[in-house]
Design an enzyme around this catalytic site. Structure first.
Site, PDB file in Angstrom:
ATOM      1  N   GLU A  87       0.632  -1.110  -0.132  1.00 51.92           N
ATOM      2  CA  GLU A  87       0.276  -0.398   0.118  1.00 51.92           C
ATOM      3  C   GLU A  87       0.589   1.246  -0.172  1.00 51.92           C
ATOM      4  O   GLU A  87       1.904   1.281   0.123  1.00 51.92           O
ATOM      5  CB  GLU A  87      -1.009   0.191   1.066  1.00 51.92           C
ATOM      6  CG  GLU A  87      -0.443  -0.246   2.461  1.00 51.92           C
ATOM      7  CD  GLU A  87      -1.093  -0.526   3.789  1.00 51.92           C
ATOM      8  OE1 GLU A  87      -1.733  -1.087   3.572  1.00 51.92           O
ATOM      9  OE2 GLU A  87      -1.419   0.774   5.332  1.00 51.92           O
ATOM     10  N   CYS A 100       4.087   8.342  -0.238  1.00 47.03           N
ATOM     11  CA  CYS A 100       4.620   7.536   1.329  1.00 47.03           C
ATOM     12  C   CYS A 100       5.077   5.666   0.384  1.00 47.03           C
ATOM     13  O   CYS A 100       3.520   5.830   0.292  1.00 47.03           O
ATOM     14  CB  CYS A 100       3.368   7.775   2.447  1.00 47.03           C
ATOM     15  SG  CYS A 100       4.163   6.270   3.002  1.00 47.03           S
ATOM     16  N   CYS A 107       6.554  -7.229   7.591  1.00 49.19           N
ATOM     17  CA  CYS A 107       7.925  -6.515   7.984  1.00 49.19           C
ATOM     18  C   CYS A 107       8.355  -7.281   8.692  1.00 49.19           C
ATOM     19  O   CYS A 107       7.635  -7.494   9.622  1.00 49.19           O
ATOM     20  CB  CYS A 107       7.877  -4.967   9.052  1.00 49.19           C
ATOM     21  SG  CYS A 107       8.571  -3.679   9.158  1.00 49.19           S
ATOM     22  N   CYS A 111       7.014  -4.203  15.255  1.00 44.90           N
ATOM     23  CA  CYS A 111       6.820  -3.557  16.618  1.00 44.90           C
ATOM     24  C   CYS A 111       5.607  -3.017  16.765  1.00 44.90           C
ATOM     25  O   CYS A 111       5.035  -3.828  15.968  1.00 44.90           O
ATOM     26  CB  CYS A 111       6.557  -1.651  15.683  1.00 44.90           C
ATOM     27  SG  CYS A 111       8.710  -1.259  15.490  1.00 44.90           S
ATOM     28  N   CYS A 114       2.667  -1.337  15.850  1.00 40.17           N
ATOM     29  CA  CYS A 114       2.471  -1.662  14.207  1.00 40.17           C
ATOM     30  C   CYS A 114       1.499  -2.445  13.186  1.00 40.17           C
ATOM     31  O   CYS A 114       1.980  -3.380  13.648  1.00 40.17           O
ATOM     32  CB  CYS A 114       3.884  -1.053  13.378  1.00 40.17           C
ATOM     33  SG  CYS A 114       3.973  -0.853  11.367  1.00 40.17           S
ATOM     34  N   CYS A 333       0.305   2.680   8.952  1.00 42.07           N
ATOM     35  CA  CYS A 333       0.873   2.082   7.944  1.00 42.07           C
ATOM     36  C   CYS A 333       0.168   0.388   8.258  1.00 42.07           C
ATOM     37  O   CYS A 333       0.040  -0.346   9.702  1.00 42.07           O
ATOM     38  CB  CYS A 333       2.139   1.212   8.968  1.00 42.07           C
ATOM     39  SG  CYS A 333       3.074   2.987   8.994  1.00 42.07           S
TER      40      CYS A 333
HETATM   41  N1  SAH Z   1      10.284   1.057   9.014  1.00 43.41           N
HETATM   42  C1  SAH Z   1      10.657   1.681   9.310  1.00 43.41           C
HETATM   43  C2  SAH Z   1       9.122   2.539   8.303  1.00 43.41           C
HETATM   44  C3  SAH Z   1       7.728   2.935   8.745  1.00 43.41           C
HETATM   45  S1  SAH Z   1       7.490   3.879   9.210  1.00 43.41           S
HETATM   46  C4  SAH Z   1      10.103   2.684   9.920  1.00 43.41           C
HETATM   47  O1  SAH Z   1      10.378   2.211  11.339  1.00 43.41           O
HETATM   48  O2  SAH Z   1      10.550   3.949  10.175  1.00 43.41           O
HETATM   49  C5  SAH Z   1       5.420   4.225   9.298  1.00 43.41           C
HETATM   50  C6  SAH Z   1       6.536   5.647  10.970  1.00 43.41           C
HETATM   51  O3  SAH Z   1       4.993   5.039  11.056  1.00 43.41           O
HETATM   52  C7  SAH Z   1       6.981   4.404  11.676  1.00 43.41           C
HETATM   53  O4  SAH Z   1       7.530   5.736  12.447  1.00 43.41           O
HETATM   54  C8  SAH Z   1       6.015   4.139  12.647  1.00 43.41           C
HETATM   55  O5  SAH Z   1       6.960   3.845  13.618  1.00 43.41           O
HETATM   56  C9  SAH Z   1       5.069   4.851  12.564  1.00 43.41           C
HETATM   57  N2  SAH Z   1       3.560   4.044  13.713  1.00 43.41           N
HETATM   58  C10 SAH Z   1       3.553   2.797  12.911  1.00 43.41           C
HETATM   59  N3  SAH Z   1       2.041   2.410  13.214  1.00 43.41           N
HETATM   60  C11 SAH Z   1       1.566   3.379  13.749  1.00 43.41           C
HETATM   61  C12 SAH Z   1       0.473   3.633  14.050  1.00 43.41           C
HETATM   62  N4  SAH Z   1      -0.470   2.694  14.316  1.00 43.41           N
HETATM   63  N5  SAH Z   1      -0.103   4.405  14.403  1.00 43.41           N
HETATM   64  C13 SAH Z   1       0.982   6.045  14.357  1.00 43.41           C
HETATM   65  N6  SAH Z   1       2.649   5.648  13.591  1.00 43.41           N
HETATM   66  C14 SAH Z   1       2.710   4.181  13.466  1.00 43.41           C
END
Ligand code: SAH
Length: 345
Positions: A87, A100, A107, A111, A114, A333
């Site tokens: 996406e 984006c 992934c 986390c 996420c 994400c």
């Molecule tokens: N793997 C990379 C790229 C993903 S960027 C990274 O970790 O940076 C996506 C961003 O959105 C990251 O900062 C991630 O931590 C954040 N993110 C993931 N899930 C989210 C959510 N439910 N709400 C807000 N931010 C989120």
């Protein structure tokens, strides 16, 4: 099957029939970056077009679904040649339109908040599958390589770009090519959960995007509870790597911080955060966590976020609260893909 969007001009030339002149490879490169299919390349001989179509893929990205949000952003679900889904989000800004992009299917980082990593890593994207997202949406929005509709790219979709490092570097080479979309690395942001050795490798490479670090906690013990990567890279090592990146590139470091209700949003934590990113040019992007039902995490309340910001500012940090795009269309994400796949089951 090899996708031509992954290749530079020399690599394209090597795949063309013997004796094909160099300028043909150069034309094909430019056609690909304008979003043409092989059949669209009518200035090529018909035999060559058919040969290419039978043996190769032009752009591996097919737009499967488009969701338009009230706020002007759009969310896309793309299908890859092997049927996998990824996406992306298109975000209009007054300084230019940002896309984006995803760098992996799924992934591996896991986390806790996420949705992208709910089922782990499926596979890396090829350079052409990353670039193809930019080519497809630039074309959809009415742009081409001369008049770009996408001016900024953020590697903040699904996936951890530092785990797919070589393909991301190749993507940088292709997307910044003067004969292609010619998007400067100054207009590209790479977001990582913080693989310190790769941050140093990137600093030593010729490609210097804006570096965004997904921090989400300024204390190792807390960070370990929400980001498994913190078990192998501690904050000291991570901050030192970002200082190295700044010293090599002169580029301010961005720290992403998603505010999670009752987890990382106290005033005491705000003070620690301000201190952690002090002493070199940094900026904190706060975002209210998008609730992920599967994980039971909620975004902090607005009053809490405002107070958190005021503590950060009192302690000398530069901070902005990011708008959360596309809340009504599963903007966060991995949510769109996750919900789409669930809906199909
Ligand atoms: N793997 C990379 C790229 C993903 S960027 C990274 O970790 O940076 C996506 C961003 O959105 C990251 O900062 C991630 O931590 C954040 N993110 C993931 N899930 C989210 C959510 N439910 N709400 C807000 N931010 C989120």
């Amino acid at each position: 099957m090899i996708d031509f969007a992954s290749l530079n001009e020399e690599e394209i030339l090597k795949l063309l029939p013997e004796g094909t002149p160099k300028y043909t490879a150069s034309n094909i490169f430019s056609f690909i970056h304008n979003g043409a299919t092989f059949q669209d390349m009518t200035s090529l001989k018909k035999d060559l077009r058919s040969y290419l179509e039978e043996n190769y893929i032009a752009n591996p990205i097919k737009i499967k679904e488009t969701y338009v949000s009230k706020d002007g952003s759009k969310k896309f679900l793309y299908e890859l040649p092997d049927g996998n889904l990824i996406e992306g989000v298109f975000m209009p800004h007054n300084y230019g339109d940002t896309l984006c992009v995803s760098t992996q299917v799924g992934c591996p980082m896991g986390c806790a908040f996420c949705a992208s990593g709910l089922n782990g890593l499926i596979r890396n994207l090829t350079p052409g599958e990353i670039l193809g997202q930019v080519i497809a949406i630039n074309k959809l929005e009415g742009g081409n390589t001369k008049e770009r509709k996408i001016t900024n790219v953020v590697l903040m979709g699904s996936g951890e770009p530092m785990v797919n490092y070589d393909n991301v570097i190749k993507f940088f080479e292709l997307v910044s090519s003067p004969k292609g979309l010619n998007i400067s690395l100054r207009n590209i942001s790479l977001s990582t959960c913080g693989l310190a050795d790769k941050i140093i490798e990137l600093a030593d490479s010729p490609y210097h995007p804006t570096l965004s670090i997904s921090l989400h906690a300024p204390i190792d013990e807390l960070r370990k509870t929400i980001m498994p990567v913190a078990k192998s890279v501690d904050l000291k090592t991570l901050i030192n790597a970002t200082k190295y990146y700044f010293n090599k590139t002169g580029r301010r470091i961005i720290f992403e911080y998603s505010m999670i209700d009752g987890v990382n949003d106290t005033n005491e934590i705000a003070k620690k955060l301000a201190l952690l990113v002090s002493g070199f040019p940094t900026h904190i992007n706060l975002i209210k966590l998008n609730d992920v039902k599967e994980k039971g995490f909620k975004g902090s309340r607005m009053e809490r976020i405002k107070e958190f910001i005021s503590v950060l500012e009192k302690n000398g940090a530069s901070v902005t609260l990011r708008r959360s795009f596309g809340n009504d269309i599963d903007g966060a994400c991995g949510q769109l893909r996750a919900n789409y796949i669930k809906g199909q089951e």
